[in-house]
Design a protein around this motif. Structure first.
Motif, PDB file in Angstrom:
ATOM      1  N   LYS A 277      56.261   7.312 -45.981  1.00 34.67           N
ATOM      2  CA  LYS A 277      55.777   7.966 -44.768  1.00 34.67           C
ATOM      3  C   LYS A 277      55.939   7.065 -43.546  1.00 34.67           C
ATOM      4  N   PHE A 278      56.411   7.665 -42.472  1.00 31.82           N
ATOM      5  CA  PHE A 278      56.485   6.982 -41.186  1.00 31.82           C
ATOM      6  C   PHE A 278      56.178   7.996 -40.096  1.00 31.82           C
ATOM      7  N   ASN A 279      55.368   7.583 -39.133  1.00 32.21           N
ATOM      8  CA  ASN A 279      54.968   8.472 -38.043  1.00 32.21           C
ATOM      9  C   ASN A 279      54.610   7.617 -36.830  1.00 32.21           C
ATOM     10  N   ALA A 280      55.257   7.870 -35.720  1.00 32.98           N
ATOM     11  CA  ALA A 280      54.972   7.103 -34.507  1.00 32.98           C
ATOM     12  C   ALA A 280      55.150   7.973 -33.279  1.00 32.98           C
ATOM     13  N   ASP A 281      54.384   7.670 -32.249  1.00 29.87           N
ATOM     14  CA  ASP A 281      54.509   8.343 -30.963  1.00 29.87           C
ATOM     15  C   ASP A 281      55.105   7.372 -29.950  1.00 29.87           C
ATOM     16  N   ILE A 282      56.084   7.851 -29.195  1.00 30.07           N
ATOM     17  CA  ILE A 282      56.584   7.114 -28.041  1.00 30.07           C
ATOM     18  C   ILE A 282      56.083   7.845 -26.812  1.00 30.07           C
ATOM     19  N   ILE A 283      55.239   7.177 -26.023  1.00 28.50           N
ATOM     20  CA  ILE A 283      54.705   7.780 -24.800  1.00 28.50           C
ATOM     21  C   ILE A 283      55.441   7.152 -23.626  1.00 28.50           C
TER      22      ILE A 283
ATOM     23  N   THR B 116      43.767   7.712 -27.408  1.00 28.99           N
ATOM     24  CA  THR B 116      43.475   8.912 -28.206  1.00 28.99           C
ATOM     25  C   THR B 116      43.226  10.114 -27.315  1.00 28.99           C
ATOM     26  N   ILE B 117      42.437   9.920 -26.257  1.00 30.64           N
ATOM     27  CA  ILE B 117      42.134  11.015 -25.329  1.00 30.64           C
ATOM     28  C   ILE B 117      43.397  11.468 -24.607  1.00 30.64           C
ATOM     29  N   LEU B 118      44.246  10.507 -24.190  1.00 30.39           N
ATOM     30  CA  LEU B 118      45.487  10.848 -23.499  1.00 30.39           C
ATOM     31  C   LEU B 118      46.388  11.707 -24.379  1.00 30.39           C
ATOM     32  N   LEU B 119      46.540  11.320 -25.646  1.00 28.71           N
ATOM     33  CA  LEU B 119      47.395  12.078 -26.558  1.00 28.71           C
ATOM     34  C   LEU B 119      46.829  13.474 -26.815  1.00 28.71           C
ATOM     35  N   LYS B 120      45.509  13.573 -26.992  1.00 30.97           N
ATOM     36  CA  LYS B 120      44.888  14.882 -27.210  1.00 30.97           C
ATOM     37  C   LYS B 120      45.037  15.763 -25.978  1.00 30.97           C
ATOM     38  N   ALA B 121      44.848  15.173 -24.790  1.00 29.85           N
ATOM     39  CA  ALA B 121      44.971  15.931 -23.544  1.00 29.85           C
ATOM     40  C   ALA B 121      46.400  16.421 -23.354  1.00 29.85           C
ATOM     41  N   LYS B 122      47.356  15.583 -23.688  1.00 35.09           N
ATOM     42  CA  LYS B 122      48.766  15.972 -23.564  1.00 35.09           C
ATOM     43  C   LYS B 122      49.117  17.070 -24.561  1.00 35.09           C
ATOM     44  N   ASP B 123      48.641  16.931 -25.804  1.00 36.42           N
ATOM     45  CA  ASP B 123      48.930  17.924 -26.848  1.00 36.42           C
ATOM     46  C   ASP B 123      48.328  19.284 -26.522  1.00 36.42           C
ATOM     47  N   SER B 124      47.164  19.275 -25.871  1.00 37.29           N
ATOM     48  CA  SER B 124      46.469  20.535 -25.599  1.00 37.29           C
ATOM     49  C   SER B 124      47.242  21.412 -24.623  1.00 37.29           C
ATOM     50  N   GLY B 125      47.986  20.759 -23.723  1.00 34.63           N
ATOM     51  CA  GLY B 125      48.737  21.513 -22.727  1.00 34.63           C
ATOM     52  C   GLY B 125      47.863  22.130 -21.653  1.00 34.63           C
TER      53      GLY B 125
ATOM     54  N   MET C  72      57.632  18.430 -12.674  1.00 38.07           N
ATOM     55  CA  MET C  72      57.835  17.887 -14.017  1.00 38.07           C
ATOM     56  C   MET C  72      56.840  16.770 -14.287  1.00 38.07           C
ATOM     57  N   SER C  73      56.408  16.655 -15.527  1.00 37.41           N
ATOM     58  CA  SER C  73      55.431  15.645 -15.894  1.00 37.41           C
ATOM     59  C   SER C  73      56.034  14.246 -15.871  1.00 37.41           C
ATOM     60  N   ARG C  74      55.244  13.294 -15.380  1.00 36.08           N
ATOM     61  CA  ARG C  74      55.690  11.899 -15.395  1.00 36.08           C
ATOM     62  C   ARG C  74      55.319  11.216 -16.711  1.00 36.08           C
ATOM     63  N   ILE C  75      54.664  11.961 -17.598  1.00 31.47           N
ATOM     64  CA  ILE C  75      54.269  11.418 -18.903  1.00 31.47           C
ATOM     65  C   ILE C  75      54.811  12.335 -19.989  1.00 31.47           C
ATOM     66  N   LYS C  76      55.535  11.761 -20.934  1.00 32.64           N
ATOM     67  CA  LYS C  76      56.092  12.550 -22.032  1.00 32.64           C
ATOM     68  C   LYS C  76      55.756  11.865 -23.355  1.00 32.64           C
ATOM     69  N   VAL C  77      55.566  12.674 -24.389  1.00 30.07           N
ATOM     70  CA  VAL C  77      55.260  12.150 -25.722  1.00 30.07           C
ATOM     71  C   VAL C  77      56.333  12.627 -26.688  1.00 30.07           C
TER      72      VAL C  77
ATOM     73  N   THR D 211      45.441  18.914 -16.512  1.00 28.09           N
ATOM     74  CA  THR D 211      46.235  18.823 -15.293  1.00 28.09           C
ATOM     75  C   THR D 211      47.046  17.536 -15.305  1.00 28.09           C
ATOM     76  N   GLU D 212      48.120  17.529 -14.540  1.00 28.71           N
ATOM     77  CA  GLU D 212      48.961  16.337 -14.458  1.00 28.71           C
ATOM     78  C   GLU D 212      48.186  15.169 -13.850  1.00 28.71           C
ATOM     79  N   SER D 213      47.342  15.440 -12.883  1.00 29.46           N
ATOM     80  CA  SER D 213      46.559  14.366 -12.255  1.00 29.46           C
ATOM     81  C   SER D 213      45.605  13.728 -13.255  1.00 29.46           C
ATOM     82  N   MET D 214      45.039  14.532 -14.157  1.00 28.75           N
ATOM     83  CA  MET D 214      44.160  13.986 -15.184  1.00 28.75           C
ATOM     84  C   MET D 214      44.938  13.103 -16.146  1.00 28.75           C
ATOM     85  N   LEU D 215      46.126  13.561 -16.578  1.00 22.86           N
ATOM     86  CA  LEU D 215      46.953  12.774 -17.493  1.00 22.86           C
ATOM     87  C   LEU D 215      47.359  11.455 -16.851  1.00 22.86           C
ATOM     88  N   GLU D 216      47.724  11.496 -15.579  1.00 24.18           N
ATOM     89  CA  GLU D 216      48.141  10.276 -14.895  1.00 24.18           C
ATOM     90  C   GLU D 216      46.974   9.315 -14.713  1.00 24.18           C
ATOM     91  N   SER D 217      45.785   9.851 -14.470  1.00 23.63           N
ATOM     92  CA  SER D 217      44.604   8.994 -14.347  1.00 23.63           C
ATOM     93  C   SER D 217      44.302   8.302 -15.678  1.00 23.63           C
TER      94      SER D 217
END
Length: 269
Positions: free
Chosen positions: A71-77, A120-129, A1-6, A132-138
């Motif tokens: 309008k309201f829009n927010a991400d909780i990471i 920005t890169i982290l959110l795009k990488a997470k959205d893309s699916g 399971m991912s240690r990072i969730k959005v 790798t988990e190691s990349m997201l954690e880095s």
């Protein structure tokens, strides 16, 4: 399971407190509108569009969303606390000093270019699916490091996320693996202790593993009943119950009503 969730939000709604809550920590990133909250010291804070900050659920209160032109829009990471513990273990001494408990620059924004770019890169990488988990954690750890370089006093929140008791660690592990095969054995193995030691430490806090697991499975099922149209039988299976009958009995014992009654109650509300 991912240690990072959005989690993407178009509104923050106050929810009833649950038994055995686990600490949540990570970042709040406001895209549209505003977020207001109070610190542990009862100081008011406001995050406007483009602002982001580290948060710790034990240190913020009265979180509210405010629309801008409707309008309201927010991400909780959210970052699993073990990610923060890993970061703390590798924390460089050059940013290990803090001056006081109050964070001066509590919000970051587009002017903090490197931190903003990493986010920005982290959110795009997470959205893309596809990352790798190691990349997201880095990326997550690079972002935390950059934020602490800008505001060292955020270290108070980061370190508080590392200081968890046995019960909190158990709850965190259960929540991450709630739809999988969670057992006393797998939890003890994850925590690096014997089953007997785990039982003894939980008992010292007046808790038992089976008690916590049942509550968390029921809470997970309640969320699914509230937010999805899946059948009760399917939700029972996804929440780790062996049968619909077992699920109904456990659910009523915790919520005071059957799953069917709960769903009807939510729809009426």
């Amino acid at each position: 399971m991912s240690r990072i969730k959005v989690y993407k939000h178009d509104i923050f709604v106050a929810r009833k407190a649950t038994r055995y809550p686990t600490t949540q920590c990570g970042l709040i990133f406001v895209k549209e509108g505003q977020v207001t909250y109070k610190t542990k010291e009862n100081l008011p804070r406001t995050l406007s569009a483009g602002d982001f900050t580290i948060y710790h659920s034990d240190r913020i209160r009265a979180l509210e969303s405010h629309a801008d032109n409707g309008k309201f829009n927010a991400d909780i990471i959210t970052f699993e606390p073990s990610l923060f513990r890993q970061f703390c273990d590798n924390l460089h001494l050059s940013i290990a000093q803090t001056t006081d408990s109050e964070v001066h620059s509590y919000a970051l924004n587009e002017s903090h270019e490197i931190a903003n770019d990493i986010l920005t890169i982290l959110l795009k990488a997470k959205d893309s699916g596809a990352s790798t988990e190691s990349m997201l954690e880095s990326l997550a750890q690079a972002l935390i490091y950059e934020i602490l370089s800008i505001e060292p006093n955020f270290q108070t929140m980061v370190r508080s996320a590392c200081d968890q008791g046995t019960a909190e660690k158990v709850i965190g592990f259960i929540e991450i693996n709630i739809e999988g095969d969670v057992s006393l054995e797998s939890t003890a193995s994850f925590l690096g202790m014997s089953i007997a030691t785990l039982k003894r430490r939980l008992a010292a806090e007046g808790l038992s593993f089976s008690q916590i697991l049942k509550i968390k499975r029921v809470n997970h099922a309640a969320t699914k009943l509230r937010l999805s149209n899946k059948s009760i039988a399917q939700i029972a299976i996804e929440s780790g119950f062996k049968s619909a009958a077992h699920f109904s009995t456990a659910f009523k014992g915790v919520q005071g009503m059957t799953p069917k009654e709960f769903r009807q109650h939510v729809k009426k509300g």
